[in-house]
Design a protein around this motif. Structure first.
Motif, PDB file in Angstrom:
ATOM      1  N   TYR A  20     -10.761  -3.895 -46.915  1.00 51.49           N
ATOM      2  CA  TYR A  20     -10.691  -2.478 -46.565  1.00 51.49           C
ATOM      3  C   TYR A  20     -11.342  -1.612 -47.634  1.00 51.49           C
ATOM      4  CZ  TYR A  20      -9.104   1.886 -44.649  1.00 51.49           C
ATOM      5  OH  TYR A  20      -9.095   3.137 -44.101  1.00 51.49           O
ATOM      6  N   GLU A  21     -11.017  -1.876 -48.887  1.00 52.04           N
ATOM      7  CA  GLU A  21     -11.580  -1.091 -49.992  1.00 52.04           C
ATOM      8  C   GLU A  21     -13.104  -1.210 -50.027  1.00 52.04           C
ATOM      9  OE1 GLU A  21      -9.698   0.840 -52.506  1.00 52.04           O
ATOM     10  OE2 GLU A  21      -8.353   0.656 -50.793  1.00 52.04           O
ATOM     11  N   ALA A  22     -13.629  -2.415 -49.817  1.00 56.58           N
ATOM     12  CA  ALA A  22     -15.086  -2.610 -49.811  1.00 56.58           C
ATOM     13  C   ALA A  22     -15.716  -1.799 -48.689  1.00 56.58           C
ATOM     14  CB  ALA A  22     -15.428  -4.092 -49.672  1.00 56.58           C
ATOM     15  N   TRP A  23     -15.134  -1.856 -47.485  1.00 53.77           N
ATOM     16  CA  TRP A  23     -15.667  -1.077 -46.360  1.00 53.77           C
ATOM     17  C   TRP A  23     -15.540   0.421 -46.643  1.00 53.77           C
ATOM     18  CZ3 TRP A  23     -12.576   2.206 -43.395  1.00 53.77           C
ATOM     19  CH2 TRP A  23     -13.250   2.863 -42.361  1.00 53.77           C
ATOM     20  N   LEU A  24     -14.373   0.856 -47.141  1.00 57.46           N
ATOM     21  CA  LEU A  24     -14.119   2.281 -47.360  1.00 57.46           C
ATOM     22  C   LEU A  24     -15.136   2.899 -48.303  1.00 57.46           C
ATOM     23  CD1 LEU A  24     -12.228   4.702 -46.830  1.00 57.46           C
ATOM     24  CD2 LEU A  24     -10.911   3.959 -48.829  1.00 57.46           C
ATOM     25  N   PHE A  25     -15.368   2.250 -49.444  1.00 56.70           N
ATOM     26  CA  PHE A  25     -16.225   2.849 -50.459  1.00 56.70           C
ATOM     27  C   PHE A  25     -17.704   2.500 -50.319  1.00 56.70           C
ATOM     28  CE2 PHE A  25     -11.994   3.032 -52.399  1.00 56.70           C
ATOM     29  CZ  PHE A  25     -11.928   4.392 -52.604  1.00 56.70           C
ATOM     30  N   ASP A  26     -18.018   1.343 -49.729  1.00 58.12           N
ATOM     31  CA  ASP A  26     -19.416   0.934 -49.600  1.00 58.12           C
ATOM     32  C   ASP A  26     -20.051   1.352 -48.277  1.00 58.12           C
ATOM     33  OD1 ASP A  26     -19.088  -0.280 -52.072  1.00 58.12           O
ATOM     34  OD2 ASP A  26     -18.781  -2.282 -51.227  1.00 58.12           O
ATOM     35  N   VAL A  27     -19.225   1.570 -47.236  1.00 56.86           N
ATOM     36  CA  VAL A  27     -19.756   1.874 -45.905  1.00 56.86           C
ATOM     37  C   VAL A  27     -19.267   3.243 -45.410  1.00 56.86           C
ATOM     38  CG1 VAL A  27     -19.838   1.128 -43.484  1.00 56.86           C
ATOM     39  CG2 VAL A  27     -19.901  -0.585 -45.320  1.00 56.86           C
ATOM     40  N   HIS A  28     -17.949   3.406 -45.307  1.00 58.45           N
ATOM     41  CA  HIS A  28     -17.407   4.583 -44.633  1.00 58.45           C
ATOM     42  C   HIS A  28     -17.621   5.886 -45.411  1.00 58.45           C
ATOM     43  CE1 HIS A  28     -15.283   6.481 -41.452  1.00 58.45           C
ATOM     44  NE2 HIS A  28     -14.248   6.850 -42.194  1.00 58.45           N
ATOM     45  N   ALA A  29     -17.285   5.886 -46.689  1.00 56.95           N
ATOM     46  CA  ALA A  29     -17.473   7.118 -47.480  1.00 56.95           C
ATOM     47  C   ALA A  29     -18.939   7.560 -47.474  1.00 56.95           C
ATOM     48  CB  ALA A  29     -16.942   6.943 -48.899  1.00 56.95           C
ATOM     49  N   PRO A  30     -19.910   6.664 -47.693  1.00 63.12           N
ATOM     50  CA  PRO A  30     -21.307   7.113 -47.611  1.00 63.12           C
ATOM     51  C   PRO A  30     -21.688   7.641 -46.219  1.00 63.12           C
ATOM     52  CG  PRO A  30     -21.190   5.053 -48.819  1.00 63.12           C
ATOM     53  CD  PRO A  30     -19.825   5.298 -48.229  1.00 63.12           C
ATOM     54  N   ASP A  31     -21.153   7.014 -45.152  1.00 62.60           N
ATOM     55  CA  ASP A  31     -21.433   7.509 -43.801  1.00 62.60           C
ATOM     56  C   ASP A  31     -20.881   8.918 -43.623  1.00 62.60           C
ATOM     57  OD1 ASP A  31     -22.737   5.179 -43.057  1.00 62.60           O
ATOM     58  OD2 ASP A  31     -21.085   4.412 -41.820  1.00 62.60           O
ATOM     59  N   LEU A  32     -19.672   9.169 -44.106  1.00 61.47           N
ATOM     60  CA  LEU A  32     -19.087  10.508 -43.989  1.00 61.47           C
ATOM     61  C   LEU A  32     -19.868  11.525 -44.823  1.00 61.47           C
ATOM     62  CD1 LEU A  32     -15.276   9.679 -44.173  1.00 61.47           C
ATOM     63  CD2 LEU A  32     -16.576  10.356 -42.142  1.00 61.47           C
ATOM     64  N   LEU A  33     -20.211  11.140 -46.043  1.00 66.94           N
ATOM     65  CA  LEU A  33     -20.905  12.070 -46.937  1.00 66.94           C
ATOM     66  C   LEU A  33     -22.359  12.313 -46.536  1.00 66.94           C
ATOM     67  CD1 LEU A  33     -19.368  10.930 -50.328  1.00 66.94           C
ATOM     68  CD2 LEU A  33     -18.964  13.099 -49.122  1.00 66.94           C
ATOM     69  N   ALA A  34     -22.875  11.552 -45.578  1.00 66.51           N
ATOM     70  CA  ALA A  34     -24.202  11.839 -45.039  1.00 66.51           C
ATOM     71  C   ALA A  34     -24.195  13.159 -44.273  1.00 66.51           C
ATOM     72  CB  ALA A  34     -24.664  10.696 -44.132  1.00 66.51           C
ATOM     73  N   ASN A  35     -23.004  13.573 -43.839  1.00 69.92           N
ATOM     74  CA  ASN A  35     -22.859  14.840 -43.119  1.00 69.92           C
ATOM     75  C   ASN A  35     -22.932  15.980 -44.139  1.00 69.92           C
ATOM     76  OD1 ASN A  35     -21.664  17.157 -41.842  1.00 69.92           O
ATOM     77  ND2 ASN A  35     -20.810  15.795 -40.294  1.00 69.92           N
ATOM     78  N   PRO A  36     -23.927  16.857 -44.027  1.00 68.78           N
ATOM     79  CA  PRO A  36     -24.123  17.896 -45.047  1.00 68.78           C
ATOM     80  C   PRO A  36     -23.041  18.980 -45.063  1.00 68.78           C
ATOM     81  CG  PRO A  36     -25.622  18.245 -43.218  1.00 68.78           C
ATOM     82  CD  PRO A  36     -24.937  16.920 -42.972  1.00 68.78           C
ATOM     83  N   HIS A  37     -22.138  18.988 -44.088  1.00 69.40           N
ATOM     84  CA  HIS A  37     -21.110  20.029 -44.011  1.00 69.40           C
ATOM     85  C   HIS A  37     -19.803  19.634 -44.698  1.00 69.40           C
ATOM     86  CE1 HIS A  37     -23.906  22.004 -41.384  1.00 69.40           C
ATOM     87  NE2 HIS A  37     -23.999  20.877 -40.704  1.00 69.40           N
ATOM     88  N   LEU A  38     -19.705  18.400 -45.129  1.00 64.18           N
ATOM     89  CA  LEU A  38     -18.529  17.906 -45.842  1.00 64.18           C
ATOM     90  C   LEU A  38     -18.772  18.048 -47.338  1.00 64.18           C
ATOM     91  CD1 LEU A  38     -15.812  16.374 -45.995  1.00 64.18           C
ATOM     92  CD2 LEU A  38     -17.122  14.248 -45.759  1.00 64.18           C
ATOM     93  N   ASP A  39     -17.888  18.790 -48.026  1.00 63.80           N
ATOM     94  CA  ASP A  39     -18.069  19.019 -49.463  1.00 63.80           C
ATOM     95  C   ASP A  39     -17.638  17.832 -50.314  1.00 63.80           C
ATOM     96  OD1 ASP A  39     -19.086  21.560 -49.017  1.00 63.80           O
ATOM     97  OD2 ASP A  39     -17.127  22.517 -49.188  1.00 63.80           O
ATOM     98  N   ARG A  40     -16.466  17.276 -49.993  1.00 64.65           N
ATOM     99  CA  ARG A  40     -15.967  16.154 -50.799  1.00 64.65           C
ATOM    100  C   ARG A  40     -14.829  15.465 -50.058  1.00 64.65           C
ATOM    101  NH1 ARG A  40     -11.380  17.743 -54.531  1.00 64.65           N
ATOM    102  NH2 ARG A  40     -10.915  19.886 -53.957  1.00 64.65           N
ATOM    103  N   ILE A  41     -14.548  14.244 -50.503  1.00 66.30           N
ATOM    104  CA  ILE A  41     -13.437  13.458 -49.970  1.00 66.30           C
ATOM    105  C   ILE A  41     -12.560  13.063 -51.155  1.00 66.30           C
ATOM    106  CG2 ILE A  41     -12.739  11.427 -48.648  1.00 66.30           C
ATOM    107  CD1 ILE A  41     -15.700  11.229 -47.716  1.00 66.30           C
ATOM    108  N   VAL A  42     -11.262  13.138 -50.972  1.00 68.29           N
ATOM    109  CA  VAL A  42     -10.302  12.668 -51.974  1.00 68.29           C
ATOM    110  C   VAL A  42      -9.467  11.583 -51.297  1.00 68.29           C
ATOM    111  CG1 VAL A  42      -8.354  13.276 -53.452  1.00 68.29           C
ATOM    112  CG2 VAL A  42     -10.211  14.932 -53.080  1.00 68.29           C
ATOM    113  N   PHE A  43      -9.475  10.380 -51.853  1.00 67.79           N
ATOM    114  CA  PHE A  43      -8.673   9.276 -51.344  1.00 67.79           C
ATOM    115  C   PHE A  43      -7.468   9.087 -52.267  1.00 67.79           C
ATOM    116  CE2 PHE A  43     -12.961   8.064 -49.798  1.00 67.79           C
ATOM    117  CZ  PHE A  43     -12.684   8.019 -48.443  1.00 67.79           C
ATOM    118  N   ASN A  44      -6.276   9.331 -51.732  1.00 72.69           N
ATOM    119  CA  ASN A  44      -5.034   9.179 -52.488  1.00 72.69           C
ATOM    120  C   ASN A  44      -4.357   7.889 -52.050  1.00 72.69           C
ATOM    121  OD1 ASN A  44      -4.872  12.017 -53.702  1.00 72.69           O
ATOM    122  ND2 ASN A  44      -5.119  12.435 -51.533  1.00 72.69           N
ATOM    123  N   LYS A  45      -4.283   6.905 -52.935  1.00 74.17           N
ATOM    124  CA  LYS A  45      -3.605   5.653 -52.615  1.00 74.17           C
ATOM    125  C   LYS A  45      -2.101   5.863 -52.823  1.00 74.17           C
ATOM    126  CE  LYS A  45      -4.468   0.805 -53.153  1.00 74.17           C
ATOM    127  NZ  LYS A  45      -5.201  -0.180 -53.960  1.00 74.17           N
TER     128      LYS A  45
END
Length: 117
Positions: A20-45
């Motif tokens: 999950y961590e590998a997918w979250l940080f290597d795939v999903h977060a970059p896909d989300l941040l490709a959207n220019p309207h999202l300023d930042r993401i904070v992941f709280n474990k």
């Protein structure tokens, strides 16, 4: 006034924390941040519920757990609307998305007020 989406979720059964961590940080977060309207993401474990002064735990319904509480930050309501429209035009391919990996418990849109020292 900024807008924050707040998501609480668990990992789907059969998916390891490492996968999950590998997918979250290597795939999903970059896909989300490709959207220019999202300023930042904070992941709280989530580590544990907080103990109250009385010695009890905070009011967490029995059996309700969270792996993470995530926050996505936007400049304003229009930026959030633009974020949704952008993904409608540029969808994340299903094989890269959260289905089968993430079990959402809640997903909220909030108006954020930050207080700092």
């Amino acid at each position: 006034m900024s807008i924050t989406t707040i998501l609480g979720y668990e990992i789907q059964p059969g998916v390891s924390a490492e996968e999950y961590e590998a997918w979250l940080f290597d795939v999903h977060a970059p896909d989300l941040l490709a959207n220019p309207h999202l300023d930042r993401i904070v992941f709280n474990k989530v580590l544990r519920p907080v103990r109250q002064a009385s010695g009890g735990t905070a009011d967490v319904p029995e059996g309700l757990t969270f792996y993470r509480i995530a926050e996505m930050h936007f400049a304003d309501e229009q930026a959030y609307a633009d974020y949704l429209a952008w993904f409608a035009e540029h969808p994340i391919p299903a094989e890269r998305g959260p289905a089968g990996r993430t079990e959402f418990k809640f997903y909220l849109v909030t108006e954020s007020t930050e207080v700092t020292r």
